[in-house]
Design a protein around this motif. Sequence first.
Motif, PDB file in Angstrom:
ATOM      1  N   PRO A  20       0.819  -1.218   0.000  1.00 24.68           N
ATOM      2  CA  PRO A  20       0.000   0.000   0.000  1.00 24.68           C
ATOM      3  C   PRO A  20       0.853   1.269   0.000  1.00 24.68           C
ATOM      4  N   LEU A  21       0.448   2.244  -0.794  1.00 28.92           N
ATOM      5  CA  LEU A  21       1.079   3.562  -0.697  1.00 28.92           C
ATOM      6  C   LEU A  21       0.868   4.121   0.699  1.00 28.92           C
ATOM      7  N   ASP A  22      -0.379   4.063   1.160  1.00 31.61           N
ATOM      8  CA  ASP A  22      -0.763   4.567   2.474  1.00 31.61           C
ATOM      9  C   ASP A  22      -1.157   3.365   3.325  1.00 31.61           C
ATOM     10  N   GLN A  86      14.379   1.315  -0.505  1.00 32.51           N
ATOM     11  CA  GLN A  86      13.287   1.971   0.206  1.00 32.51           C
ATOM     12  C   GLN A  86      12.322   2.599  -0.795  1.00 32.51           C
ATOM     13  N   ARG A  87      11.071   2.637  -0.444  1.00 30.92           N
ATOM     14  CA  ARG A  87      10.038   3.138  -1.358  1.00 30.92           C
ATOM     15  C   ARG A  87      10.449   4.473  -1.992  1.00 30.92           C
ATOM     16  N   GLY A  88      10.241   4.547  -3.300  1.00 29.28           N
ATOM     17  CA  GLY A  88      10.576   5.759  -4.040  1.00 29.28           C
ATOM     18  C   GLY A  88      11.982   5.772  -4.594  1.00 29.28           C
ATOM     19  N   THR A  89      12.785   4.725  -4.312  1.00 32.51           N
ATOM     20  CA  THR A  89      14.177   4.691  -4.746  1.00 32.51           C
ATOM     21  C   THR A  89      14.447   3.432  -5.564  1.00 32.51           C
ATOM     22  N   GLY A  90      15.532   3.456  -6.305  1.00 31.40           N
ATOM     23  CA  GLY A  90      15.945   2.261  -7.034  1.00 31.40           C
ATOM     24  C   GLY A  90      14.841   1.728  -7.926  1.00 31.40           C
ATOM     25  N   LEU A  91      14.462   0.480  -7.682  1.00 30.88           N
ATOM     26  CA  LEU A  91      13.382  -0.166  -8.433  1.00 30.88           C
ATOM     27  C   LEU A  91      12.053  -0.158  -7.684  1.00 30.88           C
ATOM     28  N   SER A  92      11.977   0.618  -6.607  1.00 33.66           N
ATOM     29  CA  SER A  92      10.765   0.680  -5.782  1.00 33.66           C
ATOM     30  C   SER A  92       9.927   1.902  -6.132  1.00 33.66           C
ATOM     31  N   ALA A 109       2.654  16.638  -3.034  1.00 34.59           N
ATOM     32  CA  ALA A 109       3.058  16.733  -1.628  1.00 34.59           C
ATOM     33  C   ALA A 109       2.363  15.664  -0.793  1.00 34.59           C
ATOM     34  N   ASP A 110       1.080  15.439  -1.060  1.00 44.01           N
ATOM     35  CA  ASP A 110       0.345  14.408  -0.329  1.00 44.01           C
ATOM     36  C   ASP A 110       0.947  13.032  -0.587  1.00 44.01           C
ATOM     37  N   TYR A 111       1.286  12.760  -1.829  1.00 43.99           N
ATOM     38  CA  TYR A 111       1.881  11.482  -2.206  1.00 43.99           C
ATOM     39  C   TYR A 111       3.232  11.310  -1.506  1.00 43.99           C
ATOM     40  N   LEU A 112       4.056  12.350  -1.546  1.00 41.70           N
ATOM     41  CA  LEU A 112       5.400  12.280  -0.971  1.00 41.70           C
ATOM     42  C   LEU A 112       5.386  12.149   0.548  1.00 41.70           C
ATOM     43  N   HIS A 114       4.068  10.081   2.208  1.00 45.38           N
ATOM     44  CA  HIS A 114       4.057   8.659   2.575  1.00 45.38           C
ATOM     45  C   HIS A 114       5.422   7.991   2.383  1.00 45.38           C
ATOM     46  N   PHE A 115       6.484   8.777   2.309  1.00 45.72           N
ATOM     47  CA  PHE A 115       7.787   8.201   1.996  1.00 45.72           C
ATOM     48  C   PHE A 115       8.821   8.446   3.098  1.00 45.72           C
ATOM     49  N   ARG A 116       8.330   8.591   4.324  1.00 50.63           N
ATOM     50  CA  ARG A 116       9.244   8.737   5.455  1.00 50.63           C
ATOM     51  C   ARG A 116       9.534   7.369   6.088  1.00 50.63           C
TER      52      ARG A 116
END
Length: 429
Positions: A20-22, A86-92, A109-112, A114-116
């Motif tokens: 899940p994204l969220d 980690q989500r948002g990097t590499g192949l993720s 901004a809302d999407y981002l 969720h990437f902490r």
Amino acid sequence: MSDLQRLAGIHCRKHFFSLPLDHQAPDGECITVFARELVAPEHTDSNLPYLVYFQGGPGFGAIRPAANGGWIKRALQEYRVLLLDQRGTGLSSPINYASLAHLDSQAQADYLSHFRADSIIQDAELIRAQLIGDEKWSILGQSFGGFCVLKYLNDAPHGLHEAYITGGIPSLTRSADEVYQATYKRALAKNQDFFARFPDAQALVKRLAAYLQQNEVRIATGERLTVEMLQLLGINIGMEQGGEPVYYLLEQALIETAKGTQVNPLFLAHFCQLLDFNTNPIFALLHESIYCQQEASSWAAHRVRQTYEKFNYQADKPFLFTGEMVYPWFFDQFTNLKPLKHAAHLLADKADWPMLYDPAKLADNQVPVAAAIYSEDMFVEMNYSLETAAQVGNLKYWLTSEYEHNGIRMDGEHILDRLIGINRGERLR
């Protein structure tokens, strides 16, 4: 097996997970998270425990190993290693201006948001369940990866057998402003060391800065090279063997031609290779948020810099490099960040970031933790790391001046071996 890849002394297998994204809306939008599993050839069919590696950053994919060496060599003696993008990097589900182009600034901004680290740890727990069910695994975090380890201990200690941290123990309570007040002082000290090691470097860089102020110079990726952009090379001087490439680049920066002094094309190409802001946008977008707990960062590094006037370059004053700081003008000057400018400002103004750490819960931690704290670290304030180490139960540390922030990259086999020994009761701090 058919999906097994073979490197020098390592067998690898790729894993892709739909998550899940969220995590608060598990039936909503999904993202892909990638992990590369490593095992020593002689252990391919063995039932070894997992060691999950959390990369530094934020915003960088896991290391891509070429052979069995460094900390991986030590780990593969007794673990299967899982290198997590980690989500948002590499192949993720990688984040960049192209992947976010279909969203308006608020949606970006809302999407981002969720990437902490909190989302990264929830990803890891779902992956653990899919790979090994209720079994526990061990974790290793470098730099920001250490922040993820603390978050894992805070949120899901039931999934952990043991934990290791190198160069990445965060403060549990201090604000981004306090972090930068400390790390600007660290950057000043590293500048002093750099210019003492290379006595002609100050003259070289001041000559280049003067040229940039008088001429329009564009680096290989098209951006105009400004003095404040030149200062960003300082992110390298806090690394072991990081100052040398900066100096050698300065040596070759200006050349004499038939038309007079010009910037060396080699410099313009290699400059881009020493900075990752165009290629790894999460670092610029979310770096300050890793310190935020129910408060906005409000461009903390930019504001705190005004109290350290030495970093605001003037021709009659010494030139200083900056460190691991992110500034709002990045989104005006770096080509691949410009489309994300409004989202970046929304994230800097976001004041409802969830809490990351519960000091009372961490004080009662039962998971064995061994950490390497580098006393000369330019990016993670030693005193804050020691402060946290005293607040986290069952955490033992090794304080050393032998390594810079990237110690695990330079001498990882020895560092991990020592930390494993600490966790096993073989060595004390």
